[in-house]
Enzyme design. Structure first.
Site, PDB file in Angstrom:
ATOM      1  N   GLY A   1       0.838  -1.206   0.000  1.00 15.83           N
ATOM      2  CA  GLY A   1       0.000   0.000   0.000  1.00 15.83           C
ATOM      3  C   GLY A   1       0.869   1.250   0.000  1.00 15.83           C
ATOM      4  O   GLY A   1       1.872   1.305   0.705  1.00 15.83           O
TER       5      GLY A   1
ATOM      6  N   ARG B   1       1.092  -5.036  -5.714  1.00 15.83           N
ATOM      7  CA  ARG B   1       1.183  -6.273  -4.938  1.00 15.83           C
ATOM      8  C   ARG B   1       1.485  -7.365  -5.962  1.00 15.83           C
ATOM      9  O   ARG B   1       1.008  -7.307  -7.095  1.00 15.83           O
ATOM     10  CB  ARG B   1      -0.117  -6.517  -4.173  1.00 15.83           C
ATOM     11  CG  ARG B   1      -0.344  -5.412  -3.136  1.00 15.83           C
ATOM     12  CD  ARG B   1      -1.313  -5.820  -2.057  1.00 15.83           C
ATOM     13  NE  ARG B   1      -1.220  -4.931  -0.913  1.00 15.83           N
ATOM     14  CZ  ARG B   1      -1.906  -3.792  -0.782  1.00 15.83           C
ATOM     15  NH1 ARG B   1      -2.750  -3.422  -1.720  1.00 15.83           N
ATOM     16  NH2 ARG B   1      -1.758  -3.039   0.292  1.00 15.83           N
TER      17      ARG B   1
ATOM     18  N   ASP C   1      -0.329   2.327   8.281  1.00 19.49           N
ATOM     19  CA  ASP C   1      -0.904   1.554   9.390  1.00 19.49           C
ATOM     20  C   ASP C   1      -0.090   1.580  10.686  1.00 19.49           C
ATOM     21  O   ASP C   1      -0.607   1.253  11.737  1.00 19.49           O
ATOM     22  CB  ASP C   1      -1.074   0.085   8.967  1.00 19.49           C
ATOM     23  CG  ASP C   1      -2.077  -0.069   7.846  1.00 19.49           C
ATOM     24  OD1 ASP C   1      -2.881   0.854   7.636  1.00 19.49           O
ATOM     25  OD2 ASP C   1      -2.061  -1.120   7.170  1.00 19.49           O
TER      26      ASP C   1
HETATM   27  P1  ADP Z   1       2.719  -4.275   2.707  1.00 19.32           P
HETATM   28  O1  ADP Z   1       4.133  -4.301   2.311  1.00 19.32           O
HETATM   29  O2  ADP Z   1       2.136  -2.898   2.687  1.00 19.32           O
HETATM   30  O3  ADP Z   1       2.462  -5.012   4.002  1.00 19.32           O
HETATM   31  P2  ADP Z   1       1.607  -6.543   1.250  1.00 19.32           P
HETATM   32  O4  ADP Z   1       1.389  -7.363   2.465  1.00 19.32           O
HETATM   33  O5  ADP Z   1       0.517  -6.527   0.242  1.00 19.32           O
HETATM   34  O6  ADP Z   1       1.865  -5.005   1.574  1.00 19.32           O
HETATM   35  O7  ADP Z   1       2.952  -7.042   0.570  1.00 19.32           O
HETATM   36  C1  ADP Z   1       3.460  -6.403  -0.578  1.00 19.32           C
HETATM   37  C2  ADP Z   1       4.121  -7.412  -1.469  1.00 19.32           C
HETATM   38  O8  ADP Z   1       5.237  -7.994  -0.784  1.00 19.32           O
HETATM   39  C3  ADP Z   1       3.268  -8.612  -1.874  1.00 19.32           C
HETATM   40  O9  ADP Z   1       2.400  -8.330  -2.939  1.00 19.32           O
HETATM   41  C4  ADP Z   1       4.339  -9.605  -2.272  1.00 19.32           C
HETATM   42  O10 ADP Z   1       4.847  -9.316  -3.547  1.00 19.32           O
HETATM   43  C5  ADP Z   1       5.422  -9.332  -1.243  1.00 19.32           C
HETATM   44  N1  ADP Z   1       5.259 -10.282  -0.127  1.00 19.32           N
HETATM   45  C6  ADP Z   1       4.339 -10.257   0.855  1.00 19.32           C
HETATM   46  N2  ADP Z   1       4.458 -11.330   1.663  1.00 19.32           N
HETATM   47  C7  ADP Z   1       5.475 -12.065   1.172  1.00 19.32           C
HETATM   48  C8  ADP Z   1       6.077 -13.309   1.534  1.00 19.32           C
HETATM   49  N3  ADP Z   1       5.652 -14.006   2.590  1.00 19.32           N
HETATM   50  N4  ADP Z   1       7.096 -13.758   0.758  1.00 19.32           N
HETATM   51  C9  ADP Z   1       7.539 -13.056  -0.290  1.00 19.32           C
HETATM   52  N5  ADP Z   1       6.996 -11.896  -0.699  1.00 19.32           N
HETATM   53  C10 ADP Z   1       5.990 -11.395   0.015  1.00 19.32           C
HETATM   54  O1  F6P Z   2      -1.566  -1.095   4.244  1.00 17.25           O
HETATM   55  C1  F6P Z   2      -2.422  -0.001   4.274  1.00 17.25           C
HETATM   56  C2  F6P Z   2      -3.827  -0.355   3.997  1.00 17.25           C
HETATM   57  O2  F6P Z   2      -4.365   0.873   3.727  1.00 17.25           O
HETATM   58  C3  F6P Z   2      -4.652  -1.078   5.045  1.00 17.25           C
HETATM   59  O3  F6P Z   2      -5.017  -0.304   6.116  1.00 17.25           O
HETATM   60  C4  F6P Z   2      -5.822  -1.550   4.230  1.00 17.25           C
HETATM   61  O4  F6P Z   2      -6.468  -2.648   4.788  1.00 17.25           O
HETATM   62  C5  F6P Z   2      -5.195  -1.915   2.944  1.00 17.25           C
HETATM   63  O5  F6P Z   2      -4.004  -1.149   2.846  1.00 17.25           O
HETATM   64  C6  F6P Z   2      -6.059  -1.709   1.750  1.00 17.25           C
HETATM   65  O6  F6P Z   2      -5.275  -1.663   0.603  1.00 17.25           O
HETATM   66  P1  F6P Z   2      -5.759  -1.871  -0.895  1.00 17.25           P
HETATM   67  O7  F6P Z   2      -7.140  -1.371  -1.019  1.00 17.25           O
HETATM   68  O8  F6P Z   2      -4.764  -1.095  -1.674  1.00 17.25           O
HETATM   69  O9  F6P Z   2      -5.659  -3.333  -1.142  1.00 17.25           O
END
Ligand code: ADP
Ligand code: F6P
Length: 319
Positions: A11, A72, A127
């Site tokens: 995000g 993502r 967050d």
């Molecule tokens: P944030 O970094 O904001 O927490 P996400 O959880 O969507 O957002 O993670 C972003 C990206 O990081 C994912 O779309 C994926 O490409 C990578 N990622 C997340 N979890 C893993 C994992 N367990 N192993 C490898 N890559 C990951």
């Molecule tokens: O990581 C920030 C955040 O805004 C969360 O609070 C929320 O649940 C999520 O991202 C929503 O993200 P998106 O709509 O881009 O999947």
């Protein structure tokens, strides 16, 4: 000359651009070539890599979002996807990568470092849900956006003597609700870490009305349920008109606050220092109000601690 890369992932968060600017300008000043990877791990896998110079990051410190875009990427969660990403980095001669994102992005960086790529993570998420650091880039701006909305909702709720339930972001972390709720003088703050009792909430609303409260603001973190559903239940039980507002993605945009710009700049600068010092698999954060760094494996295993004291204060002052 060494080449380093920078990407934003997950995000977006206000202040990511300030962090990119700091990485690029500090990197260039210290004699690195700097490349930008567009669209997070997704762009990495498909080789969307562009050179960045001083001018590429001009006029962005004040802008929300991320000039590198973000995404993502499910494929990066697979070993094959990550190997592909690591190979692309090698193809471009990049041996150090700065990843700006949340915990998911850090997990990706952690696994990428096991494939021989030096990684440094900068916490970028509204967050504030990375427990190893006191502060994540974007959190302050998001809080101020929520605060602005709360102030406005307070006006109309007072005029109509209504209950107003405001749903804010935070995934499973109640920090935005807690900080913006306290700063906005909310009557109740509902967060996933604490849960809530519907009857007690309704009693508090009715008691507040008896004491002369003209409005009742409830801040609800998204991880615990929807505002619309709760509003219906509250109206049914209390008989007081209740409105729900889901703030949604406006919380992710906007010009970053001074605080977000300053921390992002400091963190970006530190990331380059770490690469220069030959350190890898590190994350940068804030501890006791100071910049620090730690091992990414350790950082990802720090358990989350909810700020009980702040919650106690918010509740005590809302009476
Ligand atoms: P944030 O970094 O904001 O927490 P996400 O959880 O969507 O957002 O993670 C972003 C990206 O990081 C994912 O779309 C994926 O490409 C990578 N990622 C997340 N979890 C893993 C994992 N367990 N192993 C490898 N890559 C990951
Ligand atoms: O990581 C920030 C955040 O805004 C969360 O609070 C929320 O649940 C999520 O991202 C929503 O993200 P998106 O709509 O881009 O999947």
């Amino acid at each position: 000359m060494r080449t380093i890369g920078v990407l934003t992932s997950g995000g977006d968060a206000p202040g990511m651009n300030a962090a990119i600017r700091a990485v690029v300008r500090a990197g260039l000043a210290k004699g690195f070539n700097v490349m930008g990877v567009r669209r997070g791990y997704s762009g990495l896998i498909s080789g969307e890599i562009i050179p960045l110079d001083r001018h590429s990051v001009a006029d962005i410190i004040q802008r929300g979002g991320t000039i590198l875009r973000t995404a993502r990427c499910e494929e990066f969660k697979t070993e094959e996807g990550r190997k592909r990403g690591a190979n692309i980095l090698r193809t471009f001669g990049i041996d150090g990568l700065v990843v700006i994102g949340g915990d998911g992005s850090f997990k990706g960086a952690q696994l990428l470092s096991k494939l021989g790529i030096s990684t440094v993570g900068l916490p970028g998420t509204i967050d504030n849900d990375l427990p190893y650091t006191e502060y994540t880039i974007g959190f302050d701006t998001a809080n101020n956006t929520v605060l602005d909305a709360i102030n406005k909702l307070r006006d109309t709720s007072t005029s109509h003597e209504r209950v107003s339930i405001v749903e804010v972001m935070g995934r499973n972390c109640g920090d935005i609700a807690l900080y913006a709720g306290l700063a906005g003088g909310a009557e109740s703050i509902i967060v996933p870490e604490k849960g809530y009792d519907k009857d007690k909430l309704c009693r508090t609303i009715l008691e507040g009305k008896m004491r002369g409260k003209m409005h009742n603001l409830i801040i609800l973190a998204e991880g615990i349920g929807g505002a619309e559903e709760l509003a219906q239940q509250v109206e049914e039980i209390t008989g007081i008109e209740t409105r729900a507002t889901k703030l949604g993605h406006i919380q992710r945009g906007g010009s970053p606050t001074c605080m977000d710009r300053v921390w992002a700049s400091r963190m970006g600068y530190r990331a380059i220092e770490l690469i220069e010092e030959g350190k890898s698999s590190r994350v940068v954060g804030v501890r006791d109000g100071r910049i620090f760094d730690m091992d990414i494996d350790e950082a990802l295993s720090v358990p989350r601690q909810f700020d009980e004291k702040l919650y106690e204060i918010a509740n005590a002052l809302s009476y």
